[in-house]
Design a protein around this motif. Structure first.
Motif, PDB file in Angstrom:
ATOM      1  N   LEU A   1       6.926  -0.410   3.129  1.00 54.96           N
ATOM      2  CA  LEU A   1       7.490   0.239   1.948  1.00 54.96           C
ATOM      3  C   LEU A   1       9.013   0.300   2.018  1.00 54.96           C
ATOM      4  O   LEU A   1       9.707   0.081   1.015  1.00 54.96           O
ATOM      5  CB  LEU A   1       6.918   1.651   1.802  1.00 54.96           C
ATOM      6  CG  LEU A   1       5.513   1.764   1.210  1.00 54.96           C
ATOM      7  CD1 LEU A   1       4.910   3.125   1.509  1.00 54.96           C
ATOM      8  CD2 LEU A   1       5.552   1.522  -0.301  1.00 54.96           C
TER       9      LEU A   1
ATOM     10  N   ARG B   1      10.987  -1.761   3.568  1.00 57.95           N
ATOM     11  CA  ARG B   1      11.511  -3.109   3.338  1.00 57.95           C
ATOM     12  C   ARG B   1      11.307  -3.547   1.898  1.00 57.95           C
ATOM     13  O   ARG B   1      11.936  -4.510   1.446  1.00 57.95           O
ATOM     14  CB  ARG B   1      10.838  -4.108   4.284  1.00 57.95           C
ATOM     15  CG  ARG B   1      11.134  -3.884   5.757  1.00 57.95           C
ATOM     16  CD  ARG B   1      10.732  -5.078   6.607  1.00 57.95           C
ATOM     17  NE  ARG B   1       9.320  -5.411   6.479  1.00 57.95           N
ATOM     18  CZ  ARG B   1       8.367  -4.965   7.285  1.00 57.95           C
ATOM     19  NH1 ARG B   1       8.678  -4.138   8.275  1.00 57.95           N
ATOM     20  NH2 ARG B   1       7.114  -5.327   7.120  1.00 57.95           N
ATOM     21  N   ALA B   2      10.427  -2.827   1.198  1.00 55.14           N
ATOM     22  CA  ALA B   2      10.155  -3.107  -0.223  1.00 55.14           C
ATOM     23  C   ALA B   2       9.844  -4.581  -0.454  1.00 55.14           C
ATOM     24  O   ALA B   2      10.465  -5.241  -1.283  1.00 55.14           O
ATOM     25  CB  ALA B   2      11.331  -2.651  -1.093  1.00 55.14           C
ATOM     26  N   ARG B   3       8.856  -5.069   0.269  1.00 49.25           N
ATOM     27  CA  ARG B   3       8.495  -6.480   0.143  1.00 49.25           C
ATOM     28  C   ARG B   3       7.562  -6.680  -1.047  1.00 49.25           C
ATOM     29  O   ARG B   3       6.388  -7.001  -0.925  1.00 49.25           O
ATOM     30  CB  ARG B   3       7.845  -6.950   1.444  1.00 49.25           C
ATOM     31  CG  ARG B   3       8.804  -6.915   2.629  1.00 49.25           C
ATOM     32  CD  ARG B   3       8.110  -7.184   3.942  1.00 49.25           C
ATOM     33  NE  ARG B   3       7.469  -8.492   3.986  1.00 49.25           N
ATOM     34  CZ  ARG B   3       6.772  -8.948   5.029  1.00 49.25           C
ATOM     35  NH1 ARG B   3       6.631  -8.192   6.104  1.00 49.25           N
ATOM     36  NH2 ARG B   3       6.214 -10.136   5.000  1.00 49.25           N
TER      37      ARG B   3
ATOM     38  N   ARG C   1      12.607  -3.147  -6.355  1.00 49.70           N
ATOM     39  CA  ARG C   1      12.459  -3.062  -4.904  1.00 49.70           C
ATOM     40  C   ARG C   1      13.394  -1.986  -4.339  1.00 49.70           C
ATOM     41  O   ARG C   1      13.024  -1.252  -3.414  1.00 49.70           O
ATOM     42  CB  ARG C   1      12.765  -4.410  -4.266  1.00 49.70           C
ATOM     43  CG  ARG C   1      11.748  -5.500  -4.610  1.00 49.70           C
ATOM     44  CD  ARG C   1      12.147  -6.831  -4.032  1.00 49.70           C
ATOM     45  NE  ARG C   1      12.143  -6.793  -2.574  1.00 49.70           N
ATOM     46  CZ  ARG C   1      12.664  -7.751  -1.811  1.00 49.70           C
ATOM     47  NH1 ARG C   1      13.254  -8.795  -2.362  1.00 49.70           N
ATOM     48  NH2 ARG C   1      12.608  -7.659  -0.490  1.00 49.70           N
TER      49      ARG C   1
ATOM     50  N   ARG D   1      14.376   0.698  -5.857  1.00 49.75           N
ATOM     51  CA  ARG D   1      13.818   2.005  -6.192  1.00 49.75           C
ATOM     52  C   ARG D   1      12.724   2.401  -5.201  1.00 49.75           C
ATOM     53  O   ARG D   1      12.656   3.565  -4.776  1.00 49.75           O
ATOM     54  CB  ARG D   1      13.259   1.987  -7.624  1.00 49.75           C
ATOM     55  CG  ARG D   1      14.315   2.098  -8.717  1.00 49.75           C
ATOM     56  CD  ARG D   1      13.702   2.432 -10.059  1.00 49.75           C
ATOM     57  NE  ARG D   1      12.823   1.362 -10.542  1.00 49.75           N
ATOM     58  CZ  ARG D   1      13.245   0.326 -11.258  1.00 49.75           C
ATOM     59  NH1 ARG D   1      14.521   0.229 -11.589  1.00 49.75           N
ATOM     60  NH2 ARG D   1      12.384  -0.587 -11.667  1.00 49.75           N
ATOM     61  N   VAL D   2      11.889   1.451  -4.832  1.00 48.54           N
ATOM     62  CA  VAL D   2      10.814   1.740  -3.877  1.00 48.54           C
ATOM     63  C   VAL D   2      11.404   2.109  -2.521  1.00 48.54           C
ATOM     64  O   VAL D   2      10.984   3.084  -1.883  1.00 48.54           O
ATOM     65  CB  VAL D   2       9.866   0.529  -3.728  1.00 48.54           C
ATOM     66  CG1 VAL D   2       8.892   0.745  -2.573  1.00 48.54           C
ATOM     67  CG2 VAL D   2       9.110   0.291  -5.026  1.00 48.54           C
ATOM     68  N   ALA D   3      12.381   1.340  -2.056  1.00 45.47           N
ATOM     69  CA  ALA D   3      13.004   1.603  -0.765  1.00 45.47           C
ATOM     70  C   ALA D   3      13.663   2.983  -0.739  1.00 45.47           C
ATOM     71  O   ALA D   3      13.513   3.743   0.229  1.00 45.47           O
ATOM     72  CB  ALA D   3      14.030   0.518  -0.447  1.00 45.47           C
TER      73      ALA D   3
ATOM     74  N   THR E   1      11.066   5.782  -0.718  1.00 48.30           N
ATOM     75  CA  THR E   1      10.447   5.897   0.606  1.00 48.30           C
ATOM     76  C   THR E   1      11.365   6.647   1.564  1.00 48.30           C
ATOM     77  O   THR E   1      10.932   7.551   2.285  1.00 48.30           O
ATOM     78  CB  THR E   1      10.129   4.503   1.178  1.00 48.30           C
ATOM     79  OG1 THR E   1       9.283   3.790   0.270  1.00 48.30           O
ATOM     80  CG2 THR E   1       9.450   4.611   2.538  1.00 48.30           C
TER      81      THR E   1
ATOM     82  N   TRP F   1       3.008   3.553  -3.182  1.00 50.65           N
ATOM     83  CA  TRP F   1       2.416   2.234  -2.914  1.00 50.65           C
ATOM     84  C   TRP F   1       1.646   1.742  -4.142  1.00 50.65           C
ATOM     85  O   TRP F   1       1.773   0.585  -4.558  1.00 50.65           O
ATOM     86  CB  TRP F   1       1.495   2.331  -1.701  1.00 50.65           C
ATOM     87  CG  TRP F   1       0.680   1.112  -1.409  1.00 50.65           C
ATOM     88  CD1 TRP F   1      -0.587   0.852  -1.843  1.00 50.65           C
ATOM     89  CD2 TRP F   1       1.074  -0.023  -0.624  1.00 50.65           C
ATOM     90  NE1 TRP F   1      -1.019  -0.359  -1.377  1.00 50.65           N
ATOM     91  CE2 TRP F   1      -0.021  -0.918  -0.625  1.00 50.65           C
ATOM     92  CE3 TRP F   1       2.224  -0.359   0.081  1.00 50.65           C
ATOM     93  CZ2 TRP F   1       0.008  -2.139   0.056  1.00 50.65           C
ATOM     94  CZ3 TRP F   1       2.258  -1.571   0.764  1.00 50.65           C
ATOM     95  CH2 TRP F   1       1.169  -2.446   0.736  1.00 50.65           C
TER      96      TRP F   1
ATOM     97  N   ALA G   1       3.989   0.593  -6.737  1.00 51.38           N
ATOM     98  CA  ALA G   1       4.727  -0.610  -6.338  1.00 51.38           C
ATOM     99  C   ALA G   1       3.883  -1.877  -6.429  1.00 51.38           C
ATOM    100  O   ALA G   1       4.387  -2.942  -6.784  1.00 51.38           O
ATOM    101  CB  ALA G   1       5.261  -0.442  -4.916  1.00 51.38           C
TER     102      ALA G   1
ATOM    103  N   SER H   1       0.505  -7.761  -2.052  1.00 52.91           N
ATOM    104  CA  SER H   1       1.107  -6.838  -1.090  1.00 52.91           C
ATOM    105  C   SER H   1       0.087  -6.348  -0.076  1.00 52.91           C
ATOM    106  O   SER H   1       0.372  -6.289   1.134  1.00 52.91           O
ATOM    107  CB  SER H   1       1.728  -5.642  -1.822  1.00 52.91           C
ATOM    108  OG  SER H   1       2.724  -6.069  -2.728  1.00 52.91           O
TER     109      SER H   1
END
Length: 228
Positions: free
Chosen positions: A23, A25-27, A36, A38-40, A43, A68, A71, A79
Protein backbone atom coordinates in the motif's frame (compact mmCIF):
# COMPACT_ATOMS: atom_id res chain seq x y z
CA UNK A 1 -7.37 -32.69 10.19
CA UNK A 2 -4.75 -29.97 9.86
CA UNK A 3 -5.16 -26.37 11.03
CA UNK A 4 -2.48 -24.04 9.72
CA UNK A 5 -1.78 -20.47 10.72
CA UNK A 6 -0.39 -18.17 8.01
CA UNK A 7 1.93 -15.46 9.33
CA UNK A 8 5.16 -16.78 10.78
CA UNK A 9 3.99 -20.35 10.13
CA UNK A 10 3.22 -21.11 6.48
CA UNK A 11 5.05 -17.89 5.67
CA UNK A 12 8.38 -17.01 7.23
CA UNK A 13 7.22 -13.37 7.43
CA UNK A 14 4.21 -11.43 8.65
CA UNK A 15 1.97 -10.83 5.64
CA UNK A 16 0.48 -7.74 7.30
CA UNK A 17 3.81 -5.93 6.96
CA UNK A 18 4.16 -6.93 3.29
CA UNK A 19 0.59 -5.76 2.65
CA UNK A 20 1.31 -2.40 4.29
CA UNK A 21 4.47 -1.99 2.18
CA UNK A 22 2.43 -2.77 -0.93
CA UNK A 23 0.00 0.00 0.00
CA UNK A 24 2.83 2.42 0.81
CA UNK A 25 4.44 1.75 -2.55
CA UNK A 26 1.00 2.25 -4.11
CA UNK A 27 1.59 -0.29 -6.84
CA UNK A 28 -1.72 0.43 -8.54
CA UNK A 29 -0.96 1.48 -12.13
CA UNK A 30 -4.65 1.74 -13.03
CA UNK A 31 -5.00 4.69 -10.63
CA UNK A 32 -2.51 6.97 -12.33
CA UNK A 33 0.10 9.10 -10.56
CA UNK A 34 -2.35 11.25 -8.58
CA UNK A 35 -4.39 8.29 -7.40
CA UNK A 36 -1.31 6.36 -6.36
CA UNK A 37 -0.05 9.35 -4.38
CA UNK A 38 -3.37 9.57 -2.54
CA UNK A 39 -3.15 5.91 -1.54
CA UNK A 40 0.45 6.27 -0.35
CA UNK A 41 -0.35 9.38 1.70
CA UNK A 42 -3.46 7.82 3.24
CA UNK A 43 -1.44 4.75 4.23
CA UNK A 44 1.30 6.84 5.82
CA UNK A 45 -1.30 8.91 7.69
CA UNK A 46 -2.94 5.78 9.10
CA UNK A 47 0.42 4.35 10.17
CA UNK A 48 1.48 7.63 11.76
CA UNK A 49 -1.69 7.78 13.83
CA UNK A 50 -1.10 4.21 14.97
CA UNK A 51 2.52 4.99 15.89
CA UNK A 52 1.35 7.99 17.93
CA UNK A 53 -1.17 5.65 19.63
CA UNK A 54 -4.10 7.64 18.39
CA UNK A 55 -5.67 4.40 17.17
CA UNK A 56 -5.33 0.69 17.84
CA UNK A 57 -4.15 -2.17 15.64
CA UNK A 58 -7.68 -3.40 14.95
CA UNK A 59 -8.82 0.03 13.79
CA UNK A 60 -5.68 0.35 11.65
CA UNK A 61 -6.32 -2.98 9.95
CA UNK A 62 -9.96 -2.07 9.27
CA UNK A 63 -8.88 1.28 7.83
CA UNK A 64 -6.28 -0.36 5.58
CA UNK A 65 -8.84 -2.90 4.39
CA UNK A 66 -11.14 -0.09 3.26
CA UNK A 67 -8.23 1.75 1.65
CA UNK A 68 -7.16 -1.42 -0.18
CA UNK A 69 -10.70 -2.06 -1.42
CA UNK A 70 -10.95 1.45 -2.82
CA UNK A 71 -7.48 1.26 -4.41
CA UNK A 72 -8.01 -2.05 -6.22
CA UNK A 73 -11.47 -1.26 -7.58
CA UNK A 74 -11.47 -1.75 -11.33
CA UNK A 75 -8.06 -3.42 -11.61
CA UNK A 76 -9.46 -6.84 -12.51
CA UNK A 77 -7.76 -8.52 -9.56
CA UNK A 78 -4.25 -7.49 -10.68
CA UNK A 79 -3.23 -6.02 -7.31
CA UNK A 80 -4.34 -9.05 -5.33
CA UNK A 81 -2.51 -11.34 -7.74
CA UNK A 82 0.61 -9.19 -7.41
CA UNK A 83 0.58 -9.31 -3.63
CA UNK A 84 -0.19 -13.04 -3.57
CA UNK A 85 2.70 -13.71 -5.94
CA UNK A 86 5.02 -11.72 -3.68
CA UNK A 87 3.87 -13.58 -0.56
CA UNK A 88 4.24 -16.98 -2.21
CA UNK A 89 7.97 -16.30 -2.23
CA UNK A 90 8.01 -16.49 1.57
CA UNK A 91 6.45 -19.96 1.95
CA UNK A 92 8.56 -22.14 4.24
CA UNK A 93 10.25 -24.78 2.06
CA UNK A 94 9.98 -27.41 4.80
CA UNK A 95 6.19 -27.23 4.50
CA UNK A 96 6.17 -27.80 0.73
CA UNK A 97 5.47 -31.58 0.94
CA UNK A 98 2.61 -31.01 3.38
CA UNK A 99 1.08 -28.21 1.30
CA UNK A 100 1.36 -30.43 -1.76
CA UNK A 101 -0.66 -33.09 0.07
CA UNK A 102 -3.25 -30.48 1.06
CA UNK A 103 -3.57 -29.28 -2.55
CA UNK A 104 -3.93 -32.88 -3.76
CA UNK A 105 -6.77 -33.50 -1.31
CA UNK A 106 -4.85 -36.19 0.57
CA UNK A 107 -5.74 -34.63 3.92
CA UNK A 108 -8.45 -32.31 5.20
CA UNK A 109 -6.98 -28.95 6.15
CA UNK A 110 -8.03 -25.41 6.91
CA UNK A 111 -5.92 -22.26 6.85
CA UNK A 112 -6.98 -20.19 9.86
CA UNK A 113 -5.46 -16.72 10.05
CA UNK A 114 -5.99 -13.23 11.44
CA UNK A 115 -4.79 -11.82 8.11
CA UNK A 116 -7.18 -9.73 6.03
CA UNK A 117 -9.31 -11.87 3.78
CA UNK A 118 -8.78 -9.21 1.10
CA UNK A 119 -5.63 -11.12 0.15
CA UNK A 120 -5.64 -14.14 2.50
CA UNK A 121 -8.41 -15.91 0.58
CA UNK A 122 -6.53 -15.64 -2.70
CA UNK A 123 -3.26 -16.62 -1.07
CA UNK A 124 -4.86 -19.62 0.60
CA UNK A 125 -6.23 -20.83 -2.73
CA UNK A 126 -2.81 -20.40 -4.33
CA UNK A 127 -1.33 -22.51 -1.53
CA UNK A 128 -3.83 -25.27 -2.31
CA UNK A 129 -6.40 -24.74 0.45
CA UNK A 130 -10.10 -25.22 -0.18
CA UNK A 131 -11.02 -24.07 3.33
CA UNK A 132 -9.82 -20.65 4.52
CA UNK A 133 -10.81 -18.73 7.67
CA UNK A 134 -9.59 -15.12 7.72
CA UNK A 135 -10.60 -11.63 8.82
CA UNK A 136 -13.63 -10.80 6.69
CA UNK A 137 -13.09 -8.06 4.08
CA UNK A 138 -16.53 -6.51 4.63
CA UNK A 139 -16.57 -6.60 8.43
CA UNK A 140 -18.00 -3.75 10.48
CA UNK A 141 -15.51 -1.51 12.24
CA UNK A 142 -16.65 -3.02 15.56
CA UNK A 143 -16.09 -6.62 14.38
CA UNK A 144 -12.71 -7.94 15.55
CA UNK A 145 -10.15 -9.84 13.49
CA UNK A 146 -10.08 -13.62 13.31
CA UNK A 147 -7.75 -13.98 16.28
CA UNK A 148 -7.59 -15.63 19.72
CA UNK A 149 -10.91 -16.92 21.06
CA UNK A 150 -12.71 -15.72 17.93
CA UNK A 151 -10.37 -17.78 15.74
CA UNK A 152 -10.85 -20.82 17.97
CA UNK A 153 -14.63 -20.52 17.67
CA UNK A 154 -14.43 -20.06 13.90
CA UNK A 155 -12.42 -23.28 13.65
CA UNK A 156 -14.84 -25.18 15.91
CA UNK A 157 -17.83 -23.93 13.90
CA UNK A 158 -16.08 -24.98 10.68
CA UNK A 159 -15.37 -28.45 12.10
CA UNK A 160 -18.99 -28.84 13.23
CA UNK A 161 -20.38 -27.79 9.83
CA UNK A 162 -18.31 -30.51 8.20
CA UNK A 163 -19.04 -33.19 10.79
CA UNK A 164 -15.35 -33.59 11.69
CA UNK A 165 -15.69 -33.37 15.47
CA UNK A 166 -14.09 -36.77 16.03
CA UNK A 167 -11.02 -36.21 13.87
CA UNK A 168 -7.64 -35.53 15.54
CA UNK A 169 -6.70 -31.83 15.28
CA UNK A 170 -3.16 -30.93 14.33
CA UNK A 171 -2.20 -27.26 14.64
CA UNK A 172 0.68 -25.44 12.98
CA UNK A 173 1.36 -22.06 14.59
CA UNK A 174 4.05 -19.68 15.78
CA UNK A 175 2.31 -17.45 18.32
CA UNK A 176 0.78 -17.59 21.78
CA UNK A 177 -2.25 -15.72 20.41
CA UNK A 178 -3.31 -19.20 19.28
CA UNK A 179 -3.36 -20.55 22.84
CA UNK A 180 -7.17 -20.99 22.70
CA UNK A 181 -6.69 -23.17 19.60
CA UNK A 182 -3.73 -25.01 21.08
CA UNK A 183 -5.88 -26.08 24.02
CA UNK A 184 -8.31 -27.96 21.73
CA UNK A 185 -5.72 -29.66 19.49
CA UNK A 186 -4.13 -33.09 19.77
CA UNK A 187 -0.68 -32.05 18.56
CA UNK A 188 1.04 -28.75 17.73
CA UNK A 189 3.96 -27.86 15.47
CA UNK A 190 5.58 -24.67 16.73
CA UNK A 191 7.34 -22.17 14.45
CA UNK A 192 7.89 -19.37 16.96
CA UNK A 193 10.86 -18.78 19.24
CA UNK A 194 12.10 -21.50 21.54
CA UNK A 195 11.52 -19.32 24.61
CA UNK A 196 7.89 -18.78 23.60
CA UNK A 197 7.45 -22.51 22.92
CA UNK A 198 8.75 -23.30 26.40
CA UNK A 199 6.41 -20.77 27.99
CA UNK A 200 3.35 -21.99 26.06
CA UNK A 201 4.23 -25.63 26.75
CA UNK A 202 4.05 -24.94 30.47
CA UNK A 203 0.49 -23.65 29.97
CA UNK A 204 -0.61 -26.78 28.08
CA UNK A 205 1.26 -29.70 29.69
CA UNK A 206 -1.10 -32.23 28.13
CA UNK A 207 -0.28 -31.24 24.54
CA UNK A 208 3.21 -31.56 23.14
CA UNK A 209 4.53 -28.63 21.11
CA UNK A 210 6.93 -29.98 18.49
CA UNK A 211 9.65 -27.54 17.45
CA UNK A 212 9.24 -26.93 13.73
CA UNK A 213 8.28 -29.55 11.17
CA UNK A 214 9.95 -31.73 8.60
CA UNK A 215 8.51 -34.60 6.60
CA UNK A 216 5.01 -35.24 5.34
CA UNK A 217 1.72 -36.77 6.42
CA UNK A 218 3.49 -39.80 7.86
CA UNK A 219 5.24 -37.53 10.38
CA UNK A 220 1.91 -36.06 11.47
CA UNK A 221 0.33 -39.49 11.82
CA UNK A 222 3.25 -40.76 13.93
CA UNK A 223 3.04 -37.84 16.32
CA UNK A 224 -0.72 -38.21 16.72
CA UNK A 225 -0.26 -41.86 17.69
CA UNK A 226 2.48 -40.90 20.15
CA UNK A 227 0.26 -38.19 21.66
CA UNK A 228 -2.43 -40.74 22.42
Amino acid sequence: MLILDLDGTILSVNSFHRWVFYLMRARFPHLGAAGRLRVACATLKALSERKMRLTGHEALKWRLQKLWQTAIEGDGGASERGLVEELMGYVRPELAPLLKAVAAGEVEAVMATAAAGDYAYGLGRSLGFTHILATHPMRAITEPSNVGERKRQAVLDFIARNGWQDRPRILFTDHEDDLPLIRICDAVYWFGTESARTAVQRMVPGTRLHAGFSGGLETVARHVVMQH
